[in-house]
Design a protein around this motif. Structure first.
Motif, PDB file in Angstrom:
ATOM      1  N   ASP A 317      13.059 121.278  37.945  1.00 50.75           N
ATOM      2  CA  ASP A 317      13.295 121.215  36.497  1.00 50.75           C
ATOM      3  C   ASP A 317      12.588 119.987  35.939  1.00 50.75           C
ATOM      4  OD1 ASP A 317      14.890 123.478  36.565  1.00 50.75           O
ATOM      5  OD2 ASP A 317      16.741 122.324  36.875  1.00 50.75           O
ATOM      6  N   MET A 318      12.141 120.109  34.691  1.00 51.71           N
ATOM      7  CA  MET A 318      11.452 118.976  34.062  1.00 51.71           C
ATOM      8  C   MET A 318      12.470 117.961  33.554  1.00 51.71           C
ATOM      9  SD  MET A 318       8.216 120.801  32.141  1.00 51.71           S
ATOM     10  CE  MET A 318       9.197 122.066  31.324  1.00 51.71           C
ATOM     11  N   TRP A 319      12.911 117.109  34.477  1.00 53.54           N
ATOM     12  CA  TRP A 319      13.965 116.141  34.144  1.00 53.54           C
ATOM     13  C   TRP A 319      13.487 115.068  33.162  1.00 53.54           C
ATOM     14  CZ3 TRP A 319      11.117 116.154  38.607  1.00 53.54           C
ATOM     15  CH2 TRP A 319      10.368 115.012  38.881  1.00 53.54           C
TER      16      TRP A 319
END
Length: 321
Positions: A317-319
């Motif tokens: 996920d694009m944290w």
């Protein structure tokens, strides 16, 4: 993605010997020839279909060596103007689809083929120019009268056997040789038609594989890892339309090479990344056709080159956003 190998170059070994060798290299998937140009040394469809025990034995060997089948390959020219030749390749395709059903494989690799220039032709005629004008008349005949009707019927036949992905290798000499022609046939026939994406046949045409992959988003069904080296001096004199025998390596404008010997690791990382970015997560199937190396050295160098650059895990996920 899985690291794979087209087993055809290992024709001098039994199927178990080939599987054992590849498994020991860390290969995870095999692409097996079942007719046409690749031959059927490791898997003869007629024999397997007539004897279910052979299918069970193959499945047992795959399990034993922790391998899966990425595709069955029967590259041929089922629209050849010689009716007997065309029928032979078509029969290979039909039997391959039947065998794929028994094995639970949904992908079959082939060529689009190329017809002649009229109904009475003896030889294929690959059209690559819009002029003189008769070339376009031939092209219309080839596509409208022969190619599209054949692949519509072939797609229906394949679907009846659970083959939903017909991966056509874009290869000069056949009607489908670049993304434009692949998509032209796909638009006419339907989503059963996709690409067996082999950068080696695109490099020498001046096509950038990363951009071709983007253009084919959703239509790349299988992938061949094979490289091409362009000789800058020979190509500068005579271009890359090449009829010099493959054996005359020093005078050709280009030659097939093991991955990494034609283009850099940076280029291949970009290709792998483009595949992932466009949704392809299948096998990266090494095809060895390097005349400067033995089969073993070519395959082993390709495996060592590709292992570090394949993208295996799902993206995080694009944290950071």
């Amino acid at each position: 993605m899985k690291l794979g190998v087209l087993t055809v170059p290992l024709y001098d070994r039994s199927v178990e010997e080939a599987f054992k060798y590849l498994s020991n290299l860390g290969v995870q998937a095999v692409e097996i020839g079942t007719g046409g140009f690749p031959g059927n040394t490791h898997l003869n469809p007629l024999e397997a279909l007539a004897n279910p025990q052979k299918i069970d034995e193959l499945k047992g060997l795959l399990s034993k060596y922790n391998l899966t089948i990425s595709a069955l390959s029967c590259h041929g020219n089922p629209v050849h103007p010689n009716k007997d030749t065309a029928q032979s390749y078509h029969t290979d395709f039909v039997n391959t689809c039947k065998l794929a059903e028994k094995l639970g494989i949904d992908t079959v690799v082939s060529f689009s083929g190329c017809p002649g220039d009229h109904d009475g032709a003896k030889f294929t005629n690959w059209i690559t120019s819009a002029w003189p004008g008769e070339f376009l008349e031939i092209l219309k005949y080839q596509w409208d009268d022969i190619l599209i009707p054949y692949w519509k019927d072939a797609a229906d036949l394949a679907a009846n056997h659970g083959v939903t992905k017909i991966a056509l290798e874009m290869h000069p000499g056949f009607c489908v040789y670049n993304p434009h022609t692949l998509l032209k046939l796909r638009n006419a026939v339907g989503p059963a038609i996709g690409a067996n994406f082999d950068p080696s046949h695109l490099f020498w045409q001046g096509i950038k594989p990363t951009e071709a992959i983007k253009a084919l988003k959703g239509a790349v069904y299988h992938f061949h890892a094979k490289d091409t080296r362009i000789d800058p001096f020979n190509a500068a004199v005579n271009g890359t339309l090449e009829t010099t025998p493959y054996s005359e390596i020093l005078t050709r404008g280009w030659v097939f090479r093991t991955v990494g010997y034609g283009h850099s690791e940076t280029e291949w990382k970009a290709i792998i990344s483009a595949l992932r970015a466009t949704g392809y997560d299948g096998a990266i199937s090494i095809e060895h056709e390097d005349m400067l190396m033995s089969v073993e050295e070519g395959l082993e160098k390709a495996v060592d080159f590709l292992k570090p650059i394949l993208i295996r895990d799902s993206a995080a996920d694009m944290w950071w956003v």
